[in-house]
Design an enzyme around this catalytic site. Structure first.
Site, PDB file in Angstrom:
ATOM      1  CG  ASN A 216      -1.723  -1.086   1.295  1.00  0.00           C
ATOM      2  OD1 ASN A 216      -2.239  -1.399   0.354  1.00  0.00           O
ATOM      3  ND2 ASN A 216      -1.987  -1.800   2.451  1.00  0.00           N
TER       4      ASN A 216
ATOM      5  CD  GLU B  40      -7.028  -5.412   0.595  1.00  0.00           C
ATOM      6  OE1 GLU B  40      -5.771  -4.820   0.869  1.00  0.00           O
ATOM      7  OE2 GLU B  40      -7.697  -6.473   1.121  1.00  0.00           O
TER       8      GLU B  40
ATOM      9  NE  ARG C 118       1.127  -8.064  -3.102  1.00  0.00           N
ATOM     10  CZ  ARG C 118       0.085  -7.774  -2.251  1.00  0.00           C
ATOM     11  NH1 ARG C 118      -0.774  -6.779  -2.190  1.00  0.00           N
ATOM     12  NH2 ARG C 118       0.036  -8.662  -1.127  1.00  0.00           N
TER      13      ARG C 118
ATOM     14  NE  ARG D 154     -10.665 -11.504  -0.499  1.00  0.00           N
ATOM     15  CZ  ARG D 154     -10.353 -10.982   0.782  1.00  0.00           C
ATOM     16  NH1 ARG D 154     -11.014 -10.564   1.921  1.00  0.00           N
ATOM     17  NH2 ARG D 154      -8.763 -10.905   0.880  1.00  0.00           N
TER      18      ARG D 154
ATOM     19  CG  ASP E 203      -5.777 -11.672   2.975  1.00  0.00           C
ATOM     20  OD1 ASP E 203      -4.467 -11.850   2.730  1.00  0.00           O
ATOM     21  OD2 ASP E 203      -5.943 -10.710   3.374  1.00  0.00           O
TER      22      ASP E 203
ATOM     23  CD  GLU F 126      -2.919  -9.560   7.572  1.00  0.00           C
ATOM     24  OE1 GLU F 126      -2.134  -9.780   6.719  1.00  0.00           O
ATOM     25  OE2 GLU F 126      -4.196  -9.137   7.281  1.00  0.00           O
TER      26      GLU F 126
ATOM     27  CG  HIS G 271     -11.736 -13.476   6.245  1.00  0.00           C
ATOM     28  ND1 HIS G 271     -11.947 -12.496   7.028  1.00  0.00           N
ATOM     29  CD2 HIS G 271     -10.670 -13.012   5.259  1.00  0.00           C
ATOM     30  CE1 HIS G 271     -11.655 -11.394   6.644  1.00  0.00           C
ATOM     31  NE2 HIS G 271     -10.769 -11.671   5.547  1.00  0.00           N
TER      32      HIS G 271
HETATM   33  C1  BDP Z   1      -4.104  -8.389   3.670  1.00  0.00           C
HETATM   34  C2  BDP Z   1      -3.829  -7.424   4.707  1.00  0.00           C
HETATM   35  C3  BDP Z   1      -3.512  -6.018   4.230  1.00  0.00           C
HETATM   36  C4  BDP Z   1      -2.713  -6.032   3.099  1.00  0.00           C
HETATM   37  C5  BDP Z   1      -3.479  -7.090   2.078  1.00  0.00           C
HETATM   38  C6  BDP Z   1      -2.519  -7.153   0.931  1.00  0.00           C
HETATM   39  O1  BDP Z   1      -4.818  -7.338   5.714  1.00  0.00           O
HETATM   40  O2  BDP Z   1      -2.999  -5.089   5.475  1.00  0.00           O
HETATM   41  O3  BDP Z   1      -2.684  -4.676   2.489  1.00  0.00           O
HETATM   42  O4  BDP Z   1      -3.511  -8.159   2.557  1.00  0.00           O
HETATM   43  O5  BDP Z   1      -1.856  -8.204   0.662  1.00  0.00           O
HETATM   44  O6  BDP Z   1      -3.733  -9.505   4.126  1.00  0.00           O
HETATM   45  O7  BDP Z   1      -2.346  -6.237  -0.111  1.00  0.00           O
END
Ligand code: BDP
Length: 686
Positions: free
Chosen positions: A186, A267, A300, A311, A340, A368, A504
């Site tokens: 990000n 996102e 990505r 999703r 994720d 995470e 999740h």
């Molecule tokens: C998720 C995370 C987020 C990341 C996103 C990513 O919660 O903080 O920015 O993936 O990989 O796992 O871009």
């Protein structure tokens, strides 16, 4: 007098010992070495490091003479090396350094050194740091960034910075990691401005002798944000020029710059789709700018929108049609699972789907979703399971590893990424055992066929063995039980957090505690647990079969049919692919509800057993590290209890079945867990 002197001496040794054992030395703690003479065929900064490492760490025959030879050999590839009875031979200086680290690792772990050729599985073995320029780290649990500070004027490079960067680069090189993305995916566009680039250059200068290249996350909107352009359309000539000039500027400062990592149209991040262009248009434009300098784009595939579409299907649907449209210096970076970084996911179906595009796996080293730096979870077993997953892309033997390392399809570049767990904490990773995940990532990136057993074995010997003389007793009473604990730890986490394919269901955005109930009114549905577990009075689980979202169809046969059929779907993915009635009979004869209860209970008890294992090995561990791990295991145990109680009591509202009487009763009330959770995250409620 003698007493005073001797107690001073004891204090001195204790403090030296404590200092040495705070975990900062990672797996690189030097033991007393024997004399060795080293002859290098070529002198360079890199071979000099190799020579020094040998002089400092030699555990072989005292007085041995070792040759380090840089010489072309067709069987040695890329950064690979050859171990010979005389020493190390490689095509590059860096290959020699990797060979030396391997030689020393063998000596320190007591493994026999078999002469042979050792080539890396992937050309680029890269850590992704999610470090923000203000010094915070997204999903970081080990203190602030080792690269960035909070104000621009504190960005001047100090000697302490340089020392730390060298230590970090050395640790990476010792396990074969050869790249680092220095800022968050990000991204903040400012990273491409002079003040930050100067620091990037300083970092690159410290990394270079250890063969670690720097990469940057680039924000797609940078041409407007820092370049003042009106558009960022990848086909606009002014935008193309802007990126070309920026790339030129970077390479003038950092001639071996690795390239860009880009999170686009994901996102909320900007991307080519904002201009009605495709991911390929965006990635290729940047790749063209980097091409003359040998740089790459890691683009990505972590994309999904807030639609009704499952999703788990979206990345595949968006990227597969683009197969064959990417330049050969673009690699699509794909997370191991389709959602994720969950404790367990099936592999992302993109592996095994794209044939004309290089894909690189992305795994998450920072925990995470796996207990942050509080839980002891050795992730190697998860990555091993993933890399060895059979995709059937070209029939049997088409594992994820082979789909990505160039052995199934010719690929110009191959790569693998791990989201780093490193911060300013004195032990780098927050938890002593989290270091093993950094280590494991490097080892698997070098050799994607290694077993977790071997990796854990090596890491424990390098990290906890105090001297070479410790043998049988140490092996039986420390190595064996602690290794077993590591190897069981990921499955334990799956059991007490999200067994049988659940995913999740953690609370809120911090992704730590249980939260199957967590669904604030204004929150995007696909960011809330009920979207994923779908619990109702009939059953639980996400229906991804042909009568549901049909995500199963993204897998090759025979997986497609195997996953689609509730009777053949492996237990560990059952609730990932199916909405299963509470009274469904599992393969072992239990009802789904009972099995769920047993798994949660088992997970909790596994952690309690880890506590016992650890307490028992106290005589073999230095004080500081022992107490830290012990205390973290206590927290982990408490958290596992919350997971078990929270999830079982919540799901019981739907199943309306009793928790089997032979397992422990919950000790927390559901209302209490939910209430605490909601007050903690009330911002979302407003
Ligand atoms: C998720 C995370 C987020 C990341 C996103 C990513 O919660 O903080 O920015 O993936 O990989 O796992 O871009």
């Amino acid at each position: 007098m003698i007493k005073i002197v001797s107690s001073c001496l004891i204090l001195f040794f204790l403090s030296v010992n404590l200092q040495a054992e705070n975990g900062h030395s990672l797996w690189l703690r030097s033991q007393s070495s024997s004399p060795v003479s080293v002859i290098c065929s070529k002198k360079s900064i890199v071979t000099e490091i190799a020579r020094q490492e040998l002089l400092n760490g030699w555990q072989g025959q005292p007085g041995a003479s070792i040759k380090l030879i840089v010489k072309q050999d067709k069987q040695v590839k890329g950064d690979g090396y050859k171990l010979t009875p005389e020493g190390v031979q490689a095509n590059t200086d860096l290959g020699v350094l990797y060979g030396v680290y391997d030689l020393l690792r063998h000596q320190q772990t007591g493994e026999t050194i078999n002469p042979g050729i050792f080539n890396p599985s992937y050309e680029r073995r890269v850590l992704n740091h999610w470090d923000n320029q203000d010094g915070t780290i997204e999903r970081g649990y080990a203190g602030r960034s080792i690269f960035w500070r909070n104000t621009k004027d504190s960005l001047n490079v100090t000697e302490a910075d340089k020392k730390l960067w060298r230590e970090y680069a050395r640790a990476n090189a010792s396990v074969g990691i050869n790249g680092a993305v220095l800022n968050n995916v990000n991204a903040n566009a400012d990273i491409l401005t002079d003040v930050y680039l100067k620091r990037v250059k300083a970092i690159a200068d410290e990394f270079r002798p250890y063969g670690v290249k720097v990469y940057l996350s680039a924000k797609f909107s940078a041409p407007s944000q820092v370049g003042g352009l009106k558009t960022c359309d990848p086909l606009d000539p002014t935008v193309i020029k802007w990126w070309q000039a920026k790339v030129k500027e970077i390479y003038a400062m950092i001639p071996d710059f690795g390239g860009f990592l880009v999170k686009a149209n994901s996102e909320g991040q900007p991307g080519p789709q904002d201009y009605k262009r495709t991911h390929a248009d965006g990635a290729n434009m940047m790749a063209d700018a980097l091409k003359p300098y040998g740089g790459i784009v890691m683009w990505r595939a972590f994309v999904y929108s807030a639609s009704d579409n499952d999703r788990a299907k979206q990345a595949y649907e968006e990227f597969l049609p683009l197969d064959g449209q990417f330049r050969d210096n673009v690699i699509i970076q794909v997370k191991n699972g389709p959602v994720d970084f969950q404790p367990r996911e099936p592999f992302s179906p993109l592996f095994g789907a794209m044939k004309k595009t290089s894909l690189m796996p992305e795994v998450q080293i920072t925990q995470e979703y796996l207990g942050h730096s509080i839980h002891l979870v050795f992730l190697s077993t998860m990555w091993e399971e993933f890399l060895k997953s059979e995709t059937y892309q070209e029939g049997e033997g088409s594992t994820v590893a082979r789909c990505t390392d160039g052995s199934l399809f010719p690929q110009k570049h191959t790569a693998i990424a791990g989201v780093a767990n490193v911060g300013l904490d004195v032990n780098w990773c927050g938890h002593q055992f989290a270091q093993s995940n950094w280590y494991a990532f490097g080892r698997l990136a070098w050799d994607n066929k290694l077993t977790s057993d071997q990796i854990a074995d090596e890491w424990l010997k390098l990290t906890f063995k105090r001297n070479v003389a410790e043998t049988t007793d140490w092996q039986d009473n420390f190595l064996k039980p602690v290794k077993q604990m590591m190897l069981d730890s990921r499955e334990a986490a799956v059991n007490y957090m999200m067994p049988l394919g659940l995913h999740h269901i953690m609370s809120a955005n911090e992704h730590y505690g249980p939260g199957p109930w967590w669904a604030p009114k204004r929150m995007r549905k696909d960011w809330t647990p009920p979207y994923y577990h779908q619990a109702d009075t009939v059953g639980v689980g996400f229906d991804r079969t042909h009568t549901g979202s049909d995500a199963v169809s993204q897998y090759h046969e025979p997986l497609h049919t195997l996953f689609d059929n509730i009777q053949t779907c492996p237990d560990e993915y059952l609730l990932w692919f199916h909405h299963v009635p509470w009274s469904f009979k599992m393969k072992n004869g239990c009802t789904l509800w009972n099995e769920l209860c047993y798994r949660y209970n088992k997970g909790l008890h596994q952690v309690r057993d880890f506590q016992k294992i650890w307490d028992k090995v106290q005589p073999y561990v230095d004080g500081e590290r022992f107490v830290q791990v012990q205390s973290k295991l206590r927290s982990q145990s408490r958290n596992a209890q919350l997971w078990k109680d929270g999830c079982l009591l919540y799901f019981q509202q739907f199943s309306k079945m009793p928790i089997p009487y032979e397992i422990e009763r919950p000790v927390n009330n559901l209302e209490y867990l939910i209430r605490n959770d909601t007050t903690r995250h009330q911002n979302y409620e407003q």
